[in-house]
Write a protein that holds these residues in place. Sequence first.
Motif, mmCIF file in Angstrom:
data_model
loop_
_atom_site.group_PDB
_atom_site.id
_atom_site.type_symbol
_atom_site.label_atom_id
_atom_site.label_comp_id
_atom_site.label_asym_id
_atom_site.label_seq_id
_atom_site.Cartn_x
_atom_site.Cartn_y
_atom_site.Cartn_z
ATOM 1 N N GLN A 35 0.831 -1.206 0.000
ATOM 2 C CA GLN A 35 0.000 0.000 0.000
ATOM 3 C C GLN A 35 0.864 1.254 0.000
ATOM 4 O O GLN A 35 0.508 2.268 -0.611
ATOM 5 C CB GLN A 35 -0.925 0.001 1.232
ATOM 6 C CG GLN A 35 -2.113 0.937 1.106
ATOM 7 C CD GLN A 35 -2.992 0.596 -0.085
ATOM 8 O OE1 GLN A 35 -3.279 -0.554 -0.379
ATOM 9 N NE2 GLN A 35 -3.417 1.619 -0.821
ATOM 10 N N TRP A 36 2.016 1.187 0.680
ATOM 11 C CA TRP A 36 2.951 2.308 0.670
ATOM 12 C C TRP A 36 3.459 2.556 -0.754
ATOM 13 O O TRP A 36 3.575 3.700 -1.192
ATOM 14 C CB TRP A 36 4.119 2.024 1.609
ATOM 15 C CG TRP A 36 5.271 2.981 1.478
ATOM 16 C CD1 TRP A 36 6.452 2.759 0.836
ATOM 17 C CD2 TRP A 36 5.342 4.330 1.978
ATOM 18 N NE1 TRP A 36 7.259 3.867 0.914
ATOM 19 C CE2 TRP A 36 6.602 4.847 1.601
ATOM 20 C CE3 TRP A 36 4.474 5.133 2.700
ATOM 21 C CZ2 TRP A 36 7.012 6.136 1.937
ATOM 22 C CZ3 TRP A 36 4.876 6.424 3.032
ATOM 23 C CH2 TRP A 36 6.120 6.917 2.657
ATOM 24 N N ASN A 37 3.734 1.481 -1.478
ATOM 25 C CA ASN A 37 4.188 1.619 -2.856
ATOM 26 C C ASN A 37 3.116 2.272 -3.725
ATOM 27 O O ASN A 37 3.428 3.093 -4.599
ATOM 28 C CB ASN A 37 4.546 0.247 -3.428
ATOM 29 C CG ASN A 37 5.792 -0.347 -2.786
ATOM 30 O OD1 ASN A 37 6.609 0.378 -2.215
ATOM 31 N ND2 ASN A 37 5.945 -1.654 -2.859
ATOM 32 N N VAL A 38 1.857 1.897 -3.488
ATOM 33 C CA VAL A 38 0.745 2.503 -4.231
ATOM 34 C C VAL A 38 0.681 4.000 -3.943
ATOM 35 O O VAL A 38 0.496 4.820 -4.851
ATOM 36 C CB VAL A 38 -0.591 1.832 -3.854
ATOM 37 C CG1 VAL A 38 -1.769 2.620 -4.430
ATOM 38 C CG2 VAL A 38 -0.637 0.395 -4.363
ATOM 39 N N LEU A 39 0.830 4.354 -2.677
ATOM 40 C CA LEU A 39 0.766 5.757 -2.268
ATOM 41 C C LEU A 39 1.874 6.572 -2.932
ATOM 42 O O LEU A 39 1.616 7.649 -3.498
ATOM 43 C CB LEU A 39 0.875 5.840 -0.741
ATOM 44 C CG LEU A 39 0.941 7.231 -0.109
ATOM 45 C CD1 LEU A 39 -0.234 8.085 -0.542
ATOM 46 C CD2 LEU A 39 0.991 7.116 1.414
ATOM 47 N N CYS A 40 3.101 6.069 -2.877
ATOM 48 C CA CYS A 40 4.230 6.789 -3.477
ATOM 49 C C CYS A 40 4.083 6.892 -4.991
ATOM 50 O O CYS A 40 4.351 7.943 -5.592
ATOM 51 C CB CYS A 40 5.537 6.089 -3.125
ATOM 52 S SG CYS A 40 5.947 6.162 -1.368
ATOM 53 N N SER A 41 3.646 5.794 -5.607
ATOM 54 C CA SER A 41 3.446 5.799 -7.055
ATOM 55 C C SER A 41 2.367 6.806 -7.453
ATOM 56 O O SER A 41 2.510 7.522 -8.442
ATOM 57 C CB SER A 41 3.066 4.390 -7.528
ATOM 58 O OG SER A 41 2.796 4.378 -8.911
#
Length: 321
Positions: A35-41
């Motif tokens: 989910q962190w990766n989704v947020l940063c992306s």
Amino acid sequence: MKSAEQIAIRELETEIRDFISHPRRQHPLLQDKPQWNVLCSSLDILGDTELAIESYLALPEGDDVGTRYLLVYGILQVLFVQQDAIEALVKSFGLPYQPDATLVEIREIRNKTTGHPTKRGNARASKHRPQTSHFLARYSIRKSGYKLMTSFPDRQSQFDDVDILDLIIKQRAEVKKVLEQVWSALKAEEMEHRDKFKGERLTDHFPPTTDYMISKVAEACDSDSASALPMGDAALSTIQEHIVAFKQALENRGILNDLSDLKYEFAEIEYPLEELDRFLRCQSVLDRRGAAIFAFFVRHKLQDLERAAKELDEEYNSDEV
């Protein structure tokens, strides 16, 4: 010249990015790495698509029809991807998302024009969504817009004028609105967290007697009299109690984690405190000179911790995020 919406989007993106980069807030987010990766992306794509839109608006018309096709196809895809990024951003914070009718309309225009132009709907579907095919009127293609023809199985074709510049203006206004809602929700969550500790001052863990206590430790380390050791040991125990209480207060607030600089500060002070405790109990290999150096180091680390406590108190008492 940049529009107000464009400037606001950039500012809101930066504020959200800075907000989640704070160690206390970033640490729990990192516990769900996908989910962190989704947020940063999502944040990156939001900024990337804004750059693409800026470049599109600054580009010349295009000398040939092929270039104009690329421009139209490209900008519609950019708007589509930006919408995906906004939705993913909102949901990554656990907030509800319902796209505005304007965004839905822009998305549908993209799908008809470049996404799935050959076949939309189903021939056997209800009259509310019959099968359609779509055509870009080549003669009409400009950077500013084009004419879209929609063919139906049971009636005459329909021609619609698509104003790309208007789509950009509308989407930017909606994106700004969504980002404002996200930012408001994040600020409200932050203020709710701060309110839980409104009456607690971290600087209370560093009373005025702290400097006196460390002075007594230093005197005991420098004294050649064994009678000075118990007083220094008592003073050191008081200091250790204050540090433990301060550390616990930070943990209660979620401040002390693997991303926090304070974790390093505590690691630096704990060893000399342990060695001083052994020295004052006559259980250390340290000599008086070495113990005095450790006491000097602890004094300065205590000052660093107290400064950090003051900064955190100011942050928690502030109405600004």
